[in-house]
Design an enzyme around this catalytic site. Sequence first.
Site, PDB file in Angstrom:
ATOM      1  CG  LEU A 135      -2.195  -0.830   1.116  1.00  0.00           C
ATOM      2  CD1 LEU A 135      -2.863  -0.954   2.474  1.00  0.00           C
ATOM      3  CD2 LEU A 135      -3.144  -0.194   0.115  1.00  0.00           C
TER       4      LEU A 135
ATOM      5  CD  GLU B 289      -2.372   4.008  -1.807  1.00  0.00           C
ATOM      6  OE1 GLU B 289      -3.319   3.369  -1.322  1.00  0.00           O
ATOM      7  OE2 GLU B 289      -1.435   4.473  -1.120  1.00  0.00           O
TER       8      GLU B 289
ATOM      9  CG  ASP C 111     -12.747   6.539  -2.062  1.00  0.00           C
ATOM     10  OD1 ASP C 111     -13.675   7.307  -1.770  1.00  0.00           O
ATOM     11  OD2 ASP C 111     -12.924   5.423  -2.581  1.00  0.00           O
ATOM     12  CG  PHE C 112      -7.272   5.236  -0.723  1.00  0.00           C
ATOM     13  CD1 PHE C 112      -7.265   6.110   0.347  1.00  0.00           C
ATOM     14  CD2 PHE C 112      -8.120   4.148  -0.687  1.00  0.00           C
ATOM     15  CE1 PHE C 112      -8.077   5.887   1.457  1.00  0.00           C
ATOM     16  CE2 PHE C 112      -8.938   3.920   0.417  1.00  0.00           C
ATOM     17  CZ  PHE C 112      -8.914   4.790   1.494  1.00  0.00           C
ATOM     18  CB  ILE C 113      -6.571   7.600  -7.484  1.00  0.00           C
ATOM     19  CG1 ILE C 113      -6.870   6.125  -7.785  1.00  0.00           C
ATOM     20  CG2 ILE C 113      -5.800   8.203  -8.651  1.00  0.00           C
ATOM     21  CD1 ILE C 113      -7.589   5.894  -9.106  1.00  0.00           C
TER      22      ILE C 113
ATOM     23  CG  HIS D 186     -13.686   3.477   2.173  1.00  0.00           C
ATOM     24  ND1 HIS D 186     -13.669   4.120   3.372  1.00  0.00           N
ATOM     25  CD2 HIS D 186     -12.508   2.819   2.077  1.00  0.00           C
ATOM     26  CE1 HIS D 186     -12.529   3.860   4.004  1.00  0.00           C
ATOM     27  NE2 HIS D 186     -11.812   3.071   3.232  1.00  0.00           N
TER      28      HIS D 186
END
Length: 352
Positions: free
Chosen positions: A58, A60, A85-87, A129
């Site tokens: 994890l 990114e 959401d985590f891009i 999320h």
Amino acid sequence: MRTLKYREALNEGLVQAMEADPSIFVMGVGVDDPKGIFGTTLGAFQAFGSSRVFDTPLSENTLTGACIGSALSGMRPVLVHARVDFIPLTLDQLVNNAAKWRYMSDGKCKVPMTVRGIVGRGWGQGAQHAQSLQSMFAHIPGLKVVMPVTPEDAKGLLIASIQEDCPVIVLEHRSLFEREGPVPQDPYTTPLGKAIIKRSGSDATIIAASFMVIEALEAADKLAKEDIDVEVIDLRTICPLDEETIFQSVRKTGRLVIADTGFKNCGISAEISARVAESQFSSLKSGIRRVTLPDLPAPTSWSLEALYYPNIDDITAAVKDTLKTPDSKDEASDTNDVLPQGPIDKEFQGPF
């Protein structure tokens, strides 16, 4: 033509692209998991193993940088983010490197990488999320953004995106993975930047993106029972936009409703509204209406989700408002008369 589920079409498209081009590899958290990102990477892992389909930590921003480096070196990476959401953690790499190298090098350096992300409402996932951040990526010159709706387009747009010589963001809505539709067996591409008219009509135009295309088509069926003939356009590609298809429809109907899975403020609906107002103002018979998420973080409770997410009734009300029918409202409703019990995706099995 045979029928596949959306996730099966993505799976097949990825395998066929990798069979045709040994420079393609897949990386991301869970791509070699037994569930394989809703099953979309299982076939590739089974066919090519961990040398071309492999799990990652994890991290990114680091992973995106590694993909950019490999793309500059002649590879075609496919980076899978199970949650869009985590891009944003990768924006430094996407905005300042992936989107810029081709321009800064006068075309000598190409970045043929594909970033897959999952968007949309889940089962009470809340503010961190369940987002649809397509307008954020579409804002950046040098990035292309696609949002396939049907299984056929899921396969065709994915293969086309992988073949592009620039970075492409492929956003898949969580509620589409189990939907079925006809899919050709042989490899094919669906052109980026080309919308499709899903339903012809003369009274009003609904331009929709991602899962809202499904809602728009159902709203059109509902309106047809009241003798309201609606044209529905599936954008398919968010950036670049297919202006000509949009403008032709607006010139024909004179009324426009835009339905998007994202936020209203500075969103795709705002961009389309601006372009239509700039070039097709004289064709409009009424004001443009937008059906989007409210500019608030997503709630977690099922009851509040029902108030938060727009649906068929909101699109129907928006179309009627452009027509000024007797039971129309000044604005599309932001609530449902009856709150559904439970999440939208009752069959969801995880892991994401």
